[in-house]
Design an enzyme around this catalytic site. Sequence first.
Site, PDB file in Angstrom:
ATOM      1  CB  THR A  11      -0.944   0.028   1.210  1.00 18.64           C
ATOM      2  OG1 THR A  11      -0.169   0.156   2.419  1.00 18.64           O
ATOM      3  CG2 THR A  11      -1.784  -1.238   1.269  1.00 18.64           C
ATOM      4  CB  ALA A  13       2.648   0.998  -4.235  1.00 18.96           C
ATOM      5  CB  SER A  14       1.105   6.238  -5.932  1.00 17.14           C
ATOM      6  OG  SER A  14       0.851   6.953  -4.741  1.00 17.14           O
ATOM      7  N   GLY A  16       7.313   7.642  -2.940  1.00 19.90           N
ATOM      8  CA  GLY A  16       8.076   7.481  -1.706  1.00 19.90           C
ATOM      9  C   GLY A  16       8.580   6.072  -1.447  1.00 19.90           C
ATOM     10  N   GLY A  18       6.968   3.353  -0.637  1.00 22.88           N
ATOM     11  CA  GLY A  18       6.198   2.299  -1.282  1.00 22.88           C
ATOM     12  C   GLY A  18       6.613   2.078  -2.720  1.00 22.88           C
ATOM     13  CB  SER A 143       7.407   6.095  12.907  1.00 28.11           C
ATOM     14  OG  SER A 143       8.180   7.229  13.215  1.00 28.11           O
ATOM     15  CE1 TYR A 156       3.274   8.605  10.605  1.00 32.26           C
ATOM     16  CE2 TYR A 156       4.973   8.934  12.248  1.00 32.26           C
ATOM     17  CZ  TYR A 156       4.543   8.356  11.074  1.00 32.26           C
ATOM     18  OH  TYR A 156       5.379   7.518  10.372  1.00 32.26           O
TER      19      TYR A 156
END
Length: 266
Positions: A11, A13-14, A16, A18, A143, A156
């Site tokens: 997920t 994956a468009s 960065g 991913g 993170s 976050y």
Amino acid sequence: MAIADKTIVITGASSGIGEAGARRLAERGARVCLVARREDELQRVADDIRAAGGQAWAYPADLTDEAAVARCAERILAEHGHVDVLINNAGRSIRRPIREALDRLHDYRRTMEINYFAAVQLTLAFLPGMLERDSGQIVNVSSFATLAPVPRFSAYVGSKAALEGFSQSLAAELANTGIAVTVICYPLVRTPMTAPTKMYDNISMMSPDEAAQWMVDAVAKRPARIARRVGEAMAVAKTAAPGLTTSIMARVFDYRAKKLRKQMED
């Protein structure tokens, strides 16, 4: 563990981490199923991977939409039969002091939708097949901020802490099976998600390619956790002396913030 011919769902994956991870895993022979909201960017990544000789499929979906996530999972299973590895990488980050978030409960809901509930929903969708085959892996991207007391990221960090708690319980239940659970605790990575925070322009970050290698290592070696040593040390310190560790981290962040602001002004 061999990566070649594994069906891997990634997920976010468009772009960065991913995108970089998908490219690297495809180079190792994986069949990568790319999931993200931006259809054009997702298709670009899939086309690039195929042009380089890899195997990739694009599955655009809004991960904040429960029905859309369900349809996406159903389509992947219908077209591929099963999923070997699920990498819950999509994420949202909000950097805001708590004093400026007192009337912004929606920020916390938004981060939980992407960082936690979407990951849980996809895990629940693909886990039955893994249990049936007694084989598989769930990789949850977390993170460094969960390992140390980090100010200004309460929405976050809260969402990632929830994801880690889910991961720990899942790992305990699956301990005697062929299914692995891995948590990746990334430090700051220079991606489109961190780009809006101009203060980060002047500090050292991990590159997407370095982050992608961690993703490959997660699938190849199936460890319980991947993190930098300083992160692991901070986790130990936080457990042993939580009050002192929090105080020190608060002062460090305040000092660094003032120093970076001064650099930006100069």
